[in-house]
Design an enzyme around this catalytic site. Structure first.
Site, mmCIF file in Angstrom:
data_model
loop_
_atom_site.group_PDB
_atom_site.id
_atom_site.type_symbol
_atom_site.label_atom_id
_atom_site.label_comp_id
_atom_site.label_asym_id
_atom_site.label_seq_id
_atom_site.Cartn_x
_atom_site.Cartn_y
_atom_site.Cartn_z
ATOM 1 N N ALA A 62 0.861 -1.183 0.000
ATOM 2 C CA ALA A 62 0.000 0.000 0.000
ATOM 3 C C ALA A 62 0.896 1.232 0.000
ATOM 4 C CB ALA A 62 -0.880 -0.019 1.240
ATOM 5 N N GLY A 101 0.393 -5.134 0.698
ATOM 6 C CA GLY A 101 -0.716 -5.062 -0.256
ATOM 7 C C GLY A 101 -0.326 -5.574 -1.633
ATOM 8 N N GLU A 104 -0.673 -9.202 -1.353
ATOM 9 C CA GLU A 104 -2.118 -9.472 -1.271
ATOM 10 C C GLU A 104 -2.750 -9.414 -2.668
ATOM 11 O OE1 GLU A 104 -2.642 -6.448 1.842
ATOM 12 O OE2 GLU A 104 -3.696 -7.978 3.000
ATOM 13 N N GLU A 124 3.965 -5.542 7.137
ATOM 14 C CA GLU A 124 3.049 -4.653 7.866
ATOM 15 C C GLU A 124 3.347 -4.580 9.359
ATOM 16 O OE1 GLU A 124 2.123 -6.650 5.424
ATOM 17 O OE2 GLU A 124 0.469 -5.829 4.267
#
Ligand code: 3H9
Length: 653
Positions: A62, A101, A104, A124
């Site tokens: 992210a 992310g 993911e 994270e």
């Protein structure tokens, strides 16, 4: 503005390319572009879709710069649900680092291929977060609960090869990734491969007690941190609830982390670490000198650790000692350290042998005639250091960088002992130097720009986090430690016990309380240094009377079996009534009235002492920015990352 995501049809394969330097982070524009591309692909002539990235890496996560701001649609979890729901088969093609992310996104694809050099993982937790776009739900469905917990709670990336073994990658690619991924997608369609959605897989069987055991183990290691505990709960939800409900649990736990001060502190450290490498007034294109070989003066604990840091990065080292005996002692400590790393599984035997082979020794300074950099790491004797720099001046080739590892001394005075002060710089490593990440780079008055730029780049190569400091007694870290140590002594006289001071600070998050640090470092060092000072220079006797009494009673710290604590044969500390008595006597002598001191007061006064000195360091321009001070304390002094460093913490208060 053009989108960072492009889409094109190559034969019957739709290729979605993300091109958003430097690391293809999932900014709003990237999420929007991915959504548009996947939507387009649903109704065109494509039969399968490949997601691939340009530049040095697959999506690295992210976009952390967007955290803490209102999130703009499409949210990542929604986008990934859309990708997974695709009616056409989706392949993720991974190179570089697919992180957070980014990984993911790959897990939302139906199949994954990767180059052998690629790495995948969930960092994270190092930002005080958990994967918030299905990572905690999809990973256990593909790799099992144990592997998912290990990967997500550690934050450490794994190689594509290991990920393949764990069931997270389906195919390894040799050669051109784009071409091979398109070819493989074609083969999957031709073979009638099913659309395999991670969310529809069943979590493999696991021991019923696994989650509780994992929680207990983590609690010991990650004292008081929210994210690791929340990760276990999120993975447990994956194992016990349908996918959508598990996603809701993940979302709730993710937001709890995101809103915590712990994550704010850790995110601050992420950017502070990258900021620290930037030097005000030094152009990015400043040329750098080549450093292909290094000399180290001194084969003690510090010199040996520094030698290992360079050898571990593939740089040959020549270590200088005053006698064959001292040299052999130094080399055998290095040998033992490498053997220990192999035993603990940190290093393969071959890698350890290759690193060890890069370190040679000599008792003759002439062996340094051709090295590109010398690091002097002898004990803190200013006259000896100046003498050594005089010798280096006569021996080293023109352009060699001459660095001192001094913790306190004036780098400008040391530089003045040479005819080339522009080549002299401070490189202050922290013990054990092959393990501790911090490097204070001390910029002398005359240090040349290219010398500074070279040392900062070299620091990255040897995997250190470098912070630039100006010249002053103790630089950033040790200068701040002095008022901290003085405050700790006052707290003892006023009524706190050593164990109360330590446990208050450790409960707050410091890796080690101050008294245990002093005992570990050796109380005799400060005692000897004070002997050389006048009463005026020593300052208020309240700030050193107790350690003086301890040393005079033969209690030098851990090494003598007693200091602020008594130590058993395994160096385990226990409170000692004799120390309490010494403190009470000193307080009476110095007219200090004793009272109950609360844990809150201990923390507040000790942290304030650091912060006050930090402000002076900033005002004087010794540190470039307050976040640099935070980095020094996080990586050099065991300050908890979840508090963001002393300066960030003070700002938050
Ligand atoms: C996440 O994904 C949450 C999701 O689960 C859920 C969401 C709902 N964002 O490190 P470098 C910048 S959390 C923004 O020097 P390297 C960095 O600041 C995220 N910016 O390069 C620097 O900028 P500058 C999980 C980022 O080659 C520049 O890129 N992912 C981001 O040594 C170069 O960085 C992570 O935690 C980002 N995500 O290392 C991965 N990443 O040049 C974090 C980097 O202005 N990133 N930047 O100083 C890394 O670990 C390393 O950057 C990486 C490259 C290994 C990728």
């Amino acid at each position: 503005m053009s989108s960072p995501v492009s889409y094109e049809l190559e034969g019957n394969i739709g290729v979605i390319s993300v091109d958003s330097p430097p690391v293809n982070a999932l900014s709003h524009a990237v999420r929007q572009g991915l959504l548009e591309a996947i939507t387009t692909a649903q109704s065109d002539a494509s039969e399968a879709i490949v997601i691939i990235c340009a530049g040095r890496t697959f999506i690295a996560g992210a976009d952390i710069t967007e955290f803490g701001k209102p999130m703009q649609s499409p949210w990542l979890p929604e986008l990934l649900d859309t990708i997974e729901a695709s009616s056409k088969l989706v392949v993720a093609a991974i190179h570089g680092t697919a992180l957070g992310g980014g990984f993911e996104t790959a897990l939302a694809a139906h199949y994954r291929c990767a180059l052998p050099s690629a790495k995948v993982g969930f960092p994270e937790v190092k930002l005080g977060l958990l994967p918030g776009a299905g990572g905690t739900q999809r990973t256990p469905r593909l790799a099992g609960v144990q592997a998912a917990l290990d990967l997500i709670t550690s934050g450490a990336p794994i190689s594509a090869g290991l990920a393949e073994k764990a069931g997270l990658i389906d195919k390894m690619i040799d050669g051109d990734l784009r071409e091979a991924a398109i070819g493989w997608a074609g083969e999957l369609i031709a073979d009638g491969a099913p659309i395999r959605r991670s969310s529809e897989q069943v979590v493999p069987e696991h021991e019923a007690t696994l989650f509780d055991e994992y929680r207990a183990g983590l609690a010991r290691r990650t004292r008081g941190q929210i994210a690791p505990a929340n990760i276990v709960s999120a993975v447990e939800a994956a194992a016990t609830l349908p996918f959508e409900e598990g996603m809701a649990v993940e979302r709730k736990l993710f937001m709890e982390c995101m809103d915590s001060s712990q994550s704010a502190g850790m995110r601050h450290i992420f950017f502070a670490e990258r900021q620290a490498s930037k030097i005000d007034g030094l152009a990015k294109e400043t040329p750098k000198r080549a450093v292909a070989s290094v000399g180290i003066i001194g084969g003690g604990t510090m010199g040996g650790g520094i030698a290992m840091s360079f050898a571990n990065a593939g740089i040959p080292v020549t270590m200088i000692e005053i006698s064959d005996e001292a040299l052999q002692r130094g080399l055998s400590i290095i040998e033992r350290n490498y053997a220990g790393s192999v035993k603990r599984g940190k290093l393969s035997e071959e890698k350890a042998a290759a690193c060890r082979a890069l370190i040679s020794g000599s008792v003759d300074y002439a062996a340094l005639a051709d090295v590109d950099l010398v690091v002097e790491a002898v004990f803190e004797d200013p006259d000896l250091k100046k003498k050594i720099f005089g010798w280096l001046d006569t021996v080293c080739k023109p352009g060699a960088i001459l660095a001192t590892n001094t913790s306190y001394q004036d780098v400008d005075e040391i530089a003045a002992a040479t005819s080339r002060p522009e080549d002299v710089i401070g490189m202050h490593f922290f013990s054990p130097a092959h393990i501790m990440k911090l490097l204070e780079v001390v910029r002398g008055e005359k240090t040349a720009d290219d010398v500074l730029a070279t040392v900062m780049a070299l620091a990255k190569k040897i995997r250190k986090v470098a912070v630039v400091s100006g010249v002053c007694y103790g630089f950033i870290g040790n200068r701040m430690l002095r008022p901290y140590a003085k405050t700790a002594q006052l707290l003892l006289l006023e009524g706190a016990s050593p164990q109360q001071v330590d446990s208050a600070m450790e409960a707050w998050g410091m890796a080690m309380g101050p008294m245990r640090v002093f005992d570990l470092a050796g109380l005799d060092i400060g005692y000897t240094a004070r002997k050389a000072l006048s009463d005026e220079q020593k300052g208020d006797p309240k700030s050193y009377r107790v350690p003086d009494l301890l040393v005079e009673a033969g209690r030098l710290g851990q090494k003598s079996g007693a200091g602020f604590y008594a130590y058993d044969d395994n160096r385990r500390p226990s409170p000692d009534p004799a120390v309490d008595e010494m403190i009470a006597t000193a307080a009476a002598d110095l007219g200090v009235e004793r009272r109950e001191v609360s844990d809150e007061e201990i923390v507040e006064r000790l942290i304030s002492s650091l912060v006050d000195e930090g402000h002076k360091i900033l005002d004087e321009g010794i540190a470039q920015r307050s976040s640099d001070i935070d980095i020094v304390y996080i990586y050099g002094y065991g300050f908890p990352a979840s508090r963001g460093g002393p300066m960030f913490y003070a700002d938050q208060q």
